[in-house]
Scaffold this active site. Structure first.
Site: not given
Ligand code: IPM
Ligand code: MG
Length: 411
Positions: A147, A197, A229, A253, A257
């Site tokens: 990032y 990894k 993975d 990240d 999710d």
């Molecule tokens: C998160 C989001 C952000 C990230 C995006 C919106 C840039 O997905 O906070 O997890 O990737 O960090």
């Molecule tokens: Mg995210």
């Protein structure tokens, strides 16, 4: 009750875009309710950032606003982004506000706890028996890795276009987040899974070395290394086996999710982004739901406010040292769910809503505030004091982790 004036905390709100203002408004009402119940106060100020920052100032967030946010005791953020600013090739994008805050305020550790409220088990696509005992914490490194690595750009060459991103970690960047994860694991069930990894990436091999160097300082923590993975696979196969996971920015990240599916909805997951800096009251931090701006339901009293309300509880715990108030909010959220209150996202697709009270953002928030003073504190589903010693299923999963690494010949 006490002598002297009540403490007053300065909080920066960054509502942002889409449902951001809906859920930040809701969490702010809950925080005010907690302040009344527990005897403190808030001094709020608002910062315009995200897509609305681009519309107002031409940038996602102004440098002076990052600095102003840094003067608060804590920051409460909603969400940024939306179709109006969606062009990924644009030079100015709403997400830049997040990176400016994370990087500029050195909020290097992103804590994403995942717990499953028993009443929401039917809302998850996973089989109920897999969700039993799920209580994990993802610690995502937030200010380095892909990032922030430079160069990150597209180039035109004689062979056509080329794009490059840079995965870069210094030893110090790894060490500070790993140390925090060790400390957190020590305060929980004492299990730390470091995710990398290392069979491919040099940064991961350095990551693993640093974890091993820190291990002796935390003899009470059991450490496992897990390749990202197979970790992704185990997160849905044996999620209850995990306690604390620590990993680099992009892996965290993606895994967070994935893990949100366990909780029944993305609308349930809070987060805290912390650095090393302390204020007079606690650790400085930024708190936000992990869901996005959901522009299609913005301003329509449909957004689930619980992720932001639970983020507000984390704010009280980490930045203000108000643990009883934090627990009261978490207890009130649990009681609200027990009483059948659901926003739309929490009603399982295959069931009718019979017996449930389907409410909007305001109705859910009112229900939580009503339950704040009812002494439900301390009943949060994640309470690890409630006899959650490791089961044999957990041990089996950890054994699988160790075997997987051994097969790869990794340390
Ligand atoms: C998160 C989001 C952000 C990230 C995006 C919106 C840039 O997905 O906070 O997890 O990737 O960090
Ligand atoms: Mg995210």
């Amino acid at each position: 009750m006490t002598d002297g004036p009540l403490p007053v905390y300065r909080i920066a709100t960054i509502p942002g875009d889409g449902v951001g203002p809906d859920v930040v408004g809701a969490a702010r009402r809950v925080l005010e309710g907690a302040a009344t119940a527990f005897g403190f106060g808030f001094d709020w100020f608002e910062i315009t950032a995200g897509g609305i920052g681009i519309d107002t100032y031409g940038v996602a967030i102004r440098a002076e606003d990052v600095a102003a946010a840094g003067t608060a005791d804590a920051i409460l953020l909603g969400a940024v982004g939306g179709p109006r600013w969606d062009d990924p090739n644009a030079a100015v994008r709403p997400e830049q506000a997040l990176f400016a805050l994370r990087g500029g305020l050195e909020l290097f550790a992103n804590l994403r706890p995942v717990t499953v409220h028993p009443a929401l088990v039917p809302s998850s696509p996973l089989r109920p028996e897999l969700l039993d005992g799920v209580d994990l914490l993802i610690v995502r490194e937030l200010t380095s890795g892909l990032y922030f690595g430079r160069p990150s750009e597209e180039r035109r060459t004689a062979d056509g276009r080329v794009a490059v991103d840079t995965l870069w970690y210094t030893e110090a960047e790894i060490r500070r987040v790993v140390r925090l994860a060790f400390e957190l694991a020590r305060g929980r069930r004492g299990k730390l899974t470091s995710v990398d990894k290392a069979n491919v990436l040099a940064t991961s091999r350095l990551w693993r070395k640093v974890v091993e160097e820190e291990r002796p300082a935390f003899p009470e923590v059991e450490v496992g290394h897990q390749l990202v993975d197979s970790c992704a696979m185990l997160l849905v196969r044996q999620p209850a086996a995990f306690d604390v996971l620590v990993t680099e920015n992009l892996f965290g990240d993606i895994l967070s999710d994935e893990a949100s599916v366990l909780a029944g909805s993305l609308g349930m997951l809070p987060s805290a982004s912390l650095g090393e800096r302390r204020t007079a009251h606690g650790r400085f931090g930024l708190y936000e739901p992990i869901h996005g701006s959901a522009p299609d339901i913005a301003g329509r009293d449909l957004a689930n406010p619980l992720a932001t309300i639970l983020s507000a509880a984390m704010l009280l715990r980490w930045s203000l040292g108000q643990e009883p108030a934090a627990r009261a909010i978490e207890g009130a959220v649990g009681a609200t769910l027990d009483d059948g209150y659901r926003t739309r996202d929490l009603v399982p697709a295959a069931t009718d809503a019979g017996g449930l009270r389907v409410v909007g953002t305001a109705g859910m928030t009112d229900a939580v505030i009503e339950r704040l003073g009812r002494g439900s504190a301390g009943q949060r589903p994640s309470d690890r004091d409630a006899g959650s010693s490791s089961s044999s299923a957990d041990d089996e999963a950890i054994a699988t982790i160790v075997v997987a690494d051994t097969l790869l010949g990794l340390p």
